[in-house]
Design a protein around this motif. Sequence first.
Motif, short mmCIF file in Angstrom:
data_model
loop_
_atom_site.label_atom_id
_atom_site.label_comp_id
_atom_site.label_asym_id
_atom_site.label_seq_id
_atom_site.Cartn_x
_atom_site.Cartn_y
_atom_site.Cartn_z
N VAL A 48 0.97 -1.14 0.01
CA VAL A 48 -0.10 -0.05 -0.05
C VAL A 48 0.98 1.15 -0.13
N GLY A 49 0.60 2.18 -1.01
CA GLY A 49 1.22 3.42 -1.10
C GLY A 49 0.88 4.44 -0.28
N ALA A 50 1.00 5.62 -0.55
CA ALA A 50 0.71 6.65 0.26
C ALA A 50 -0.83 7.29 -0.01
N VAL A 51 -1.68 6.09 0.54
CA VAL A 51 -3.30 6.14 0.62
C VAL A 51 -3.88 5.87 2.08
N THR A 52 -4.80 6.24 2.33
CA THR A 52 -5.22 5.85 3.76
C THR A 52 -5.87 4.36 3.72
N ASP A 53 -6.06 3.86 4.72
CA ASP A 53 -6.64 2.64 4.97
C ASP A 53 -8.06 2.63 4.09
N GLU A 54 -8.82 3.73 4.51
CA GLU A 54 -10.10 3.65 3.78
C GLU A 54 -10.16 3.64 2.36
N GLU A 55 -9.04 4.50 1.73
CA GLU A 55 -8.84 4.64 0.29
C GLU A 55 -8.33 3.38 -0.41
N ALA A 56 -7.54 2.50 0.52
CA ALA A 56 -7.12 1.38 0.02
C ALA A 56 -8.11 0.36 0.01
N ASP A 57 -8.85 0.24 1.02
CA ASP A 57 -10.05 -0.85 1.13
C ASP A 57 -11.03 -0.28 -0.20
N ALA A 58 -11.20 0.95 -0.26
CA ALA A 58 -12.35 1.27 -1.28
C ALA A 58 -11.72 0.86 -2.81
N ALA A 59 -10.61 1.05 -2.89
CA ALA A 59 -9.81 0.58 -4.20
C ALA A 59 -9.92 -0.90 -4.39
N LEU A 60 -9.43 -1.59 -3.45
CA LEU A 60 -9.23 -3.14 -3.60
C LEU A 60 -10.90 -3.59 -3.80
N ARG A 61 -12.02 -3.12 -3.27
CA ARG A 61 -13.30 -3.41 -3.43
C ARG A 61 -13.67 -3.03 -4.84
N ALA A 62 -13.42 -1.93 -5.22
CA ALA A 62 -13.91 -1.31 -6.51
C ALA A 62 -13.32 -2.24 -7.73
N ALA A 63 -12.08 -2.56 -7.45
CA ALA A 63 -11.39 -3.40 -8.49
C ALA A 63 -11.68 -4.76 -8.34
#
Length: 110
Positions: A30-45
């Motif tokens: 995980v790069g320079a993103v928040t946990d919430e952003e990482a979770d949302a990106a994983l779910r969206a993908a």
Amino acid sequence: MIIEVIGGADEVPEVRVADVDDLTRLHLAVGAVTDEEADAALRAAGMGRLTDGDTGVVSVAALREAAGPRSSAPDWAERFDAMVIFAAQQGWTADDGAGLQVHVEPAASA
């Protein structure tokens, strides 16, 4: 294999799979993103979800679909199946075997 969640275009996190032929390791970077952003990106993908800041769950089917076509190894499918079996034997599965539990590490680009 590494599932990366990094800042993408317009600062929208991007999910991609790297090192697809290395089936001896599997983690979320995980790069320079928040946990919430990482979770949302994983779910969206459709790739999975973050369970907390240290652990995630990755969909076996989505990982196979994303990584398999990019592999250069002729025996990749068999090695991928062996990786999933090994993870199950270690108790590293989730969602009735449809997901693999993975550690979260900082991305090299972070």
